[in-house]
Design an enzyme around this catalytic site. Sequence first.
Site, PDB file in Angstrom:
ATOM      1  N   ASP A 177       4.121   8.808 -11.145  1.00  0.00           N
ATOM      2  CA  ASP A 177       5.512   8.925 -11.604  1.00  0.00           C
ATOM      3  C   ASP A 177       5.778  10.176 -12.456  1.00  0.00           C
ATOM      4  O   ASP A 177       6.816  10.815 -12.283  1.00  0.00           O
ATOM      5  CB  ASP A 177       5.942   7.663 -12.378  1.00  0.00           C
ATOM      6  CG  ASP A 177       6.263   6.502 -11.443  1.00  0.00           C
ATOM      7  OD1 ASP A 177       6.407   6.743 -10.226  1.00  0.00           O
ATOM      8  OD2 ASP A 177       6.378   5.362 -11.924  1.00  0.00           O
ATOM      9  N   PHE A 207       4.261   4.427 -13.737  1.00  0.00           N
ATOM     10  CA  PHE A 207       2.806   4.423 -13.602  1.00  0.00           C
ATOM     11  C   PHE A 207       2.398   5.463 -12.555  1.00  0.00           C
ATOM     12  O   PHE A 207       3.237   6.092 -11.916  1.00  0.00           O
ATOM     13  CB  PHE A 207       2.305   3.022 -13.199  1.00  0.00           C
ATOM     14  CG  PHE A 207       2.809   2.559 -11.852  1.00  0.00           C
ATOM     15  CD1 PHE A 207       4.049   1.967 -11.717  1.00  0.00           C
ATOM     16  CD2 PHE A 207       2.037   2.733 -10.701  1.00  0.00           C
ATOM     17  CE1 PHE A 207       4.529   1.554 -10.479  1.00  0.00           C
ATOM     18  CE2 PHE A 207       2.497   2.312  -9.454  1.00  0.00           C
ATOM     19  CZ  PHE A 207       3.746   1.725  -9.350  1.00  0.00           C
ATOM     20  N   ASP A 242       0.868  -1.173   0.000  1.00  0.00           N
ATOM     21  CA  ASP A 242       0.000   0.000   0.000  1.00  0.00           C
ATOM     22  C   ASP A 242       0.906   1.224   0.000  1.00  0.00           C
ATOM     23  O   ASP A 242       1.779   1.354   0.863  1.00  0.00           O
ATOM     24  CB  ASP A 242      -0.930   0.007   1.222  1.00  0.00           C
ATOM     25  CG  ASP A 242      -2.080   0.986   1.031  1.00  0.00           C
ATOM     26  OD1 ASP A 242      -2.524   1.175  -0.116  1.00  0.00           O
ATOM     27  OD2 ASP A 242      -2.535   1.582   2.026  1.00  0.00           O
ATOM     28  N   SER A 243       0.713   2.080  -0.993  1.00  0.00           N
ATOM     29  CA  SER A 243       1.623   3.207  -1.174  1.00  0.00           C
ATOM     30  C   SER A 243       0.856   4.511  -1.257  1.00  0.00           C
ATOM     31  O   SER A 243      -0.354   4.521  -1.471  1.00  0.00           O
ATOM     32  CB  SER A 243       2.417   3.033  -2.476  1.00  0.00           C
ATOM     33  OG  SER A 243       3.111   1.815  -2.473  1.00  0.00           O
TER      34      SER A 243
HETATM   35  P1  IMP Z   1      -1.991   1.769  -3.849  1.00  0.00           P
HETATM   36  O1  IMP Z   1      -3.253   2.043  -3.098  1.00  0.00           O
HETATM   37  O2  IMP Z   1      -0.885   1.279  -3.008  1.00  0.00           O
HETATM   38  O3  IMP Z   1      -2.174   0.904  -5.062  1.00  0.00           O
HETATM   39  O4  IMP Z   1      -1.415   3.122  -4.430  1.00  0.00           O
HETATM   40  C1  IMP Z   1      -2.024   4.358  -4.284  1.00  0.00           C
HETATM   41  C2  IMP Z   1      -1.872   5.124  -5.543  1.00  0.00           C
HETATM   42  O5  IMP Z   1      -0.508   5.540  -5.650  1.00  0.00           O
HETATM   43  C3  IMP Z   1      -2.226   4.343  -6.794  1.00  0.00           C
HETATM   44  O6  IMP Z   1      -2.992   5.164  -7.619  1.00  0.00           O
HETATM   45  C4  IMP Z   1      -0.882   4.035  -7.419  1.00  0.00           C
HETATM   46  O7  IMP Z   1      -0.938   4.043  -8.830  1.00  0.00           O
HETATM   47  C5  IMP Z   1      -0.006   5.160  -6.900  1.00  0.00           C
HETATM   48  N1  IMP Z   1       1.367   4.681  -6.723  1.00  0.00           N
HETATM   49  C6  IMP Z   1       1.777   3.707  -5.889  1.00  0.00           C
HETATM   50  N2  IMP Z   1       3.097   3.499  -6.039  1.00  0.00           N
HETATM   51  C7  IMP Z   1       3.502   4.362  -6.983  1.00  0.00           C
HETATM   52  C8  IMP Z   1       4.758   4.597  -7.603  1.00  0.00           C
HETATM   53  O8  IMP Z   1       5.777   3.952  -7.330  1.00  0.00           O
HETATM   54  N3  IMP Z   1       4.781   5.554  -8.543  1.00  0.00           N
HETATM   55  C9  IMP Z   1       3.684   6.292  -8.891  1.00  0.00           C
HETATM   56  N4  IMP Z   1       2.494   6.091  -8.364  1.00  0.00           N
HETATM   57  C10 IMP Z   1       2.399   5.124  -7.419  1.00  0.00           C
END
Ligand code: IMP
Length: 183
Positions: A143, A140, A65-66
Site C-alpha cells: 500500500d 498493509f 490471492d493477490s
Molecule cells: P497474497 O499472497 O494474496 O497474500 O498477497 C501477496 C502479497 O501482496 C502479500 O505480501 C500481501 O501483503 C500483498 N498484498 C495483497 N493485497 C494487497 C493490498 O491490497 N495492498 C497491499 N499489498 C497487498
Amino acid sequence: MMLKVITSNLGKVNEYRAALSSFGIDTEHLKVPYDEIQSSELTEVVGKAMEHLKASGLSDFIIDDSGIFADALNGFPGVFSAYALRTIGNAGILKLMENVADRKANFQCCIGCNIRGRDIIVLGRCDGVILTEETGTEGFGFDPIFSHDGKRSFAEIPLDEKNGISHRGDAVRLLVDEIKKMI
Ligand code: IMP
C-alpha cells in the site's frame, strides 16, 4: 449469510469485513494454513487451494490471492508478490524501479468463494503507478508504494475509500454480482 475469510492477513480480513457487510454478508476470520501451488495465474492458485480446503471439509468460505504487477518489470512481482515482500520488501521494489520512467502497475485480487455448495472465482483489478518513495501509514503490504491516482498512496486513503477503488473492492463487487444471481 456468513462467509469464513480464510487468510493469515489481518489487513485482508478488515477489508472483507467492511466491503461485504455493506452487501449484507457477515464474515468470520479463520486461519487455516494451506499450500499454494506455484503458477503464473492467480486464478489457478486459488482454484487448487479451494479444492484442498473443500477436501478437508470446509465450506462457505472465501480465500484471496493477490499481487502487484509492474509493467516495467514485465509483471514482476505478480504471483511472487508475497515472496518479494518477505525478501526484498517495498524498499527492494523501489530500488528495482529506481530511474525507471514507466511507473505503470496494476494490482490484481483473485477471490475464490465456496457458497452453498457452489464455487465462484472472480478477478478484480486496479490500475495505477508505483510511487518513488513509501508514503502513508494505513493499510498493509505494498500500500505505501502504490497509487491509483498518481497522487496518494493506498496507505494514505481510508479503508472505505480503498475498497471503493481497489482490486479487492472490484473483486468483491464481481463476487456479489454472482451471489445475487443465486438468490
Ligand atoms: P497474497 O499472497 O494474496 O497474500 O498477497 C501477496 C502479497 O501482496 C502479500 O505480501 C500481501 O501483503 C500483498 N498484498 C495483497 N493485497 C494487497 C493490498 O491490497 N495492498 C497491499 N499489498 C497487498
